[in-house]
Design a protein around this motif. Structure first.
Motif, PDB file in Angstrom:
ATOM      1  N   ALA A 220       0.815  -1.220   0.000  1.00  0.00           N
ATOM      2  CA  ALA A 220       0.000   0.000   0.000  1.00  0.00           C
ATOM      3  C   ALA A 220       0.844   1.262   0.000  1.00  0.00           C
ATOM      4  N   PRO A 221       1.616   1.502  -1.065  1.00  0.00           N
ATOM      5  CA  PRO A 221       2.457   2.714  -1.095  1.00  0.00           C
ATOM      6  C   PRO A 221       1.610   3.982  -1.038  1.00  0.00           C
ATOM      7  N   SER A 222       2.050   4.931  -0.169  1.00  0.00           N
ATOM      8  CA  SER A 222       1.301   6.182  -0.018  1.00  0.00           C
ATOM      9  C   SER A 222       1.531   7.119  -1.201  1.00  0.00           C
ATOM     10  N   ARG A 223       2.692   7.024  -1.853  1.00  0.00           N
ATOM     11  CA  ARG A 223       2.958   7.891  -3.006  1.00  0.00           C
ATOM     12  C   ARG A 223       2.351   7.271  -4.256  1.00  0.00           C
ATOM     13  N   PRO A 224       2.134   8.081  -5.279  1.00  0.00           N
ATOM     14  CA  PRO A 224       1.504   7.552  -6.504  1.00  0.00           C
ATOM     15  C   PRO A 224       2.483   6.709  -7.327  1.00  0.00           C
ATOM     16  N   ILE A 225       2.404   5.404  -7.168  1.00  0.00           N
ATOM     17  CA  ILE A 225       3.227   4.465  -7.946  1.00  0.00           C
ATOM     18  C   ILE A 225       2.284   3.567  -8.736  1.00  0.00           C
ATOM     19  N   ALA A 226       2.451   3.569 -10.037  1.00  0.00           N
ATOM     20  CA  ALA A 226       1.611   2.762 -10.920  1.00  0.00           C
ATOM     21  C   ALA A 226       2.344   1.471 -11.283  1.00  0.00           C
ATOM     22  N   PHE A 227       1.596   0.493 -11.740  1.00  0.00           N
ATOM     23  CA  PHE A 227       2.219  -0.737 -12.214  1.00  0.00           C
ATOM     24  C   PHE A 227       1.538  -1.195 -13.501  1.00  0.00           C
ATOM     25  N   GLU A 228       2.273  -1.961 -14.280  1.00  0.00           N
ATOM     26  CA  GLU A 228       1.766  -2.510 -15.536  1.00  0.00           C
ATOM     27  C   GLU A 228       2.314  -3.924 -15.692  1.00  0.00           C
ATOM     28  N   VAL A 229       1.437  -4.853 -16.031  1.00  0.00           N
ATOM     29  CA  VAL A 229       1.834  -6.238 -16.261  1.00  0.00           C
ATOM     30  C   VAL A 229       1.539  -6.578 -17.716  1.00  0.00           C
ATOM     31  N   SER A 230       2.565  -6.960 -18.442  1.00  0.00           N
ATOM     32  CA  SER A 230       2.420  -7.356 -19.842  1.00  0.00           C
ATOM     33  C   SER A 230       2.929  -8.783 -19.984  1.00  0.00           C
ATOM     34  N   SER A 231       2.021  -9.699 -20.311  1.00  0.00           N
ATOM     35  CA  SER A 231       2.401 -11.111 -20.371  1.00  0.00           C
ATOM     36  C   SER A 231       1.709 -11.785 -21.538  1.00  0.00           C
ATOM     37  N   GLU A 232       2.404 -12.724 -22.134  1.00  0.00           N
ATOM     38  CA  GLU A 232       1.785 -13.556 -23.154  1.00  0.00           C
ATOM     39  C   GLU A 232       0.740 -14.463 -22.498  1.00  0.00           C
ATOM     40  N   ASP A 233      -0.272 -14.794 -23.275  1.00  0.00           N
ATOM     41  CA  ASP A 233      -1.312 -15.704 -22.783  1.00  0.00           C
ATOM     42  C   ASP A 233      -0.808 -17.135 -22.937  1.00  0.00           C
ATOM     43  N   VAL A 234       0.050 -17.538 -21.998  1.00  0.00           N
ATOM     44  CA  VAL A 234       0.717 -18.833 -22.090  1.00  0.00           C
ATOM     45  C   VAL A 234       0.526 -19.584 -20.789  1.00  0.00           C
ATOM     46  N   GLU A 235       0.502 -20.900 -20.871  1.00  0.00           N
ATOM     47  CA  GLU A 235       0.360 -21.745 -19.694  1.00  0.00           C
ATOM     48  C   GLU A 235       1.662 -22.497 -19.456  1.00  0.00           C
ATOM     49  N   LEU A 236       2.088 -22.530 -18.189  1.00  0.00           N
ATOM     50  CA  LEU A 236       3.307 -23.224 -17.803  1.00  0.00           C
ATOM     51  C   LEU A 236       2.979 -24.268 -16.734  1.00  0.00           C
ATOM     52  N   PRO A 237       3.834 -25.293 -16.593  1.00  0.00           N
ATOM     53  CA  PRO A 237       3.658 -26.251 -15.492  1.00  0.00           C
ATOM     54  C   PRO A 237       3.648 -25.542 -14.142  1.00  0.00           C
ATOM     55  N   ASN A 238       2.886 -26.100 -13.203  1.00  0.00           N
ATOM     56  CA  ASN A 238       2.658 -25.403 -11.938  1.00  0.00           C
ATOM     57  C   ASN A 238       3.943 -25.163 -11.151  1.00  0.00           C
ATOM     58  N   GLN A 240       7.003 -24.653 -12.306  1.00  0.00           N
ATOM     59  CA  GLN A 240       7.743 -23.568 -12.940  1.00  0.00           C
ATOM     60  C   GLN A 240       7.042 -22.226 -12.730  1.00  0.00           C
ATOM     61  N   ALA A 241       5.715 -22.228 -12.836  1.00  0.00           N
ATOM     62  CA  ALA A 241       4.944 -20.998 -12.619  1.00  0.00           C
ATOM     63  C   ALA A 241       5.102 -20.493 -11.193  1.00  0.00           C
ATOM     64  N   LEU A 242       5.146 -21.414 -10.225  1.00  0.00           N
ATOM     65  CA  LEU A 242       5.302 -21.002  -8.824  1.00  0.00           C
ATOM     66  C   LEU A 242       6.635 -20.291  -8.599  1.00  0.00           C
TER      67      LEU A 242
END
Length: 339
Positions: A220-238, A240-242
């Motif tokens: 919960a950062p008090s300052r304005p920090i944005a984030f962006e997640v860009s990922s391929e729609d791909v499935e990996l073994p559990n 490896q994903a973990l």
């Protein structure tokens, strides 16, 4: 490796059978439609048998048997018996036209027994396929239920640790909060599990998005920090994903803690690609790090190093001016290893 390959082969066969399940077992055609389709199948087989006889001059019945088997397998026992009766009649007619001699009765009696046996085998196979499909579907439901219960238990454990952190001093509370976040990442894996071909796969786009959102909600950062997640729609073994999820959690946590001091605003970007190899990038536009070297004295850094070794990958830090970029590269493992 041999046992994994054998299990993967069985999984592929079950998956192929699951595709046939709606066609063979879940249709609800009226009995008249089923019988008409069986008649059409048997007429086609009879025409092919007659055409073969005209081309070769050799009489026979064998092209009638696939029609019986197909009718019994696709529809039901009664339709299979009807197809067998049609085949016996068609075979009797064709053999009478060709050779109405002394062997006529014995040949047709033998074919009648064979046709009835084919219908019985088709019905037996249909019943066995139905049993296997229902067992496979039941197993999938049980696996999903087990994943759901495991996720709930881990979420409960994470909540208990956070509750304990409220009554501890600052240093202990910080350590407990970090542990709770890591447990929550493990729980998120179970929330995104899907079961395909007896494999446990995780959709990385939704999984990484949830991981980053939970880190921002937790810190919960008090300052304005944005984030962006860009990922391929791909499935990996559990497994490896973990590992990738925990590494993402640690890298984003480090960015929020150290990249934006003195209430600075900023932006954190997470990118993930899995083509020939896995590539995870976590970057920010904060104060950066001199020389682009990572301090490996903290627990989070040691966890990142251990998981990078587990993935057989490499992790490098690069100064961006402004900011820092952490780039993980690792080989993409076969999905069969997730069993």
């Amino acid at each position: 490796m041999t046992r994994l390959a054998e299990r993967h082969g069985r999984a592929r066969r079950f998956f192929s059978m699951n595709k046939l399940y709606p066609l063979l077992l879940e249709h609800h055609l009226p009995i008249l439609v089923r019988h008409c389709l069986a008649v059409a199948i048997m007429l086609m087989c009879a025409v092919l048998q007659m055409a073969l006889h005209m081309l070769t001059g050799y009489p026979g019945y064998f092209l009638l048997l696939p029609g019986i088997f197909l009718s019994g397998l696709i529809f039901d026992r009664g339709t299979g018996i009807l197809a067998a009766a049609i085949a016996v009649g068609a075979g009797g007619y064709l053999s009478y036209v060709v050779n109405p001699g002394i062997d006529y009765l014995s040949a047709n009696a033998l074919f009648a027994v064979t046709a009835a046996g084919t219908a019985v085998v088709a019905e037996f196979l249909r019943a066995e396929m139905k049993r296997v499909m229902l067992a496979d579907n039941t197993k999938a439901v049980l696996l999903q239920e087990m994943a759901h219960r495991t996720k709930n238990n881990l979420a409960l454990l994470s909540a208990m640790i956070r509750l304990q952190a409220r009554n501890a001093d600052v240093k202990v509370a910080t350590a407990l909060e970090s542990t709770a976040r890591r447990i929550h990442v493990v729980a998120e894996v179970y929330d995104h599990l899907s079961f395909k071909q007896d494999l446990r796969l995780v959709n990385m786009r939704y999984f990484l998005t949830d991981v980053v959102e939970k880190v921002f909600q937790s810190l919960a950062p008090s300052r304005p920090i944005a984030f962006e997640v860009s990922s391929e729609d791909v499935e990996l073994p559990n497994n490896q994903a973990l590992a990738i999820g925990i590494i993402t959690n640690e890298l984003v946590t480090n960015s929020l803690k150290y990249a934006f001091p003195d209430s600075r605003s900023g932006h954190v970007t997470v990118e993930f690609f899995a083509r020939k190899e896995i590539e995870l990038t976590v970057s920010d536009n904060g104060i950066g790090q001199d020389g682009g070297k990572c301090n490996s004295s903290g627990l989070g850094s040691r966890i990142i190093m251990l998981l990078t070794e587990q993935l057989e990958g490499t992790l490098v830090h690069e100064n961006r001016h402004p900011g820092l970029r952490a780039r993980l590269r690792a080989p993409k493992k076969s999905q069969a290893t997730s069993i």
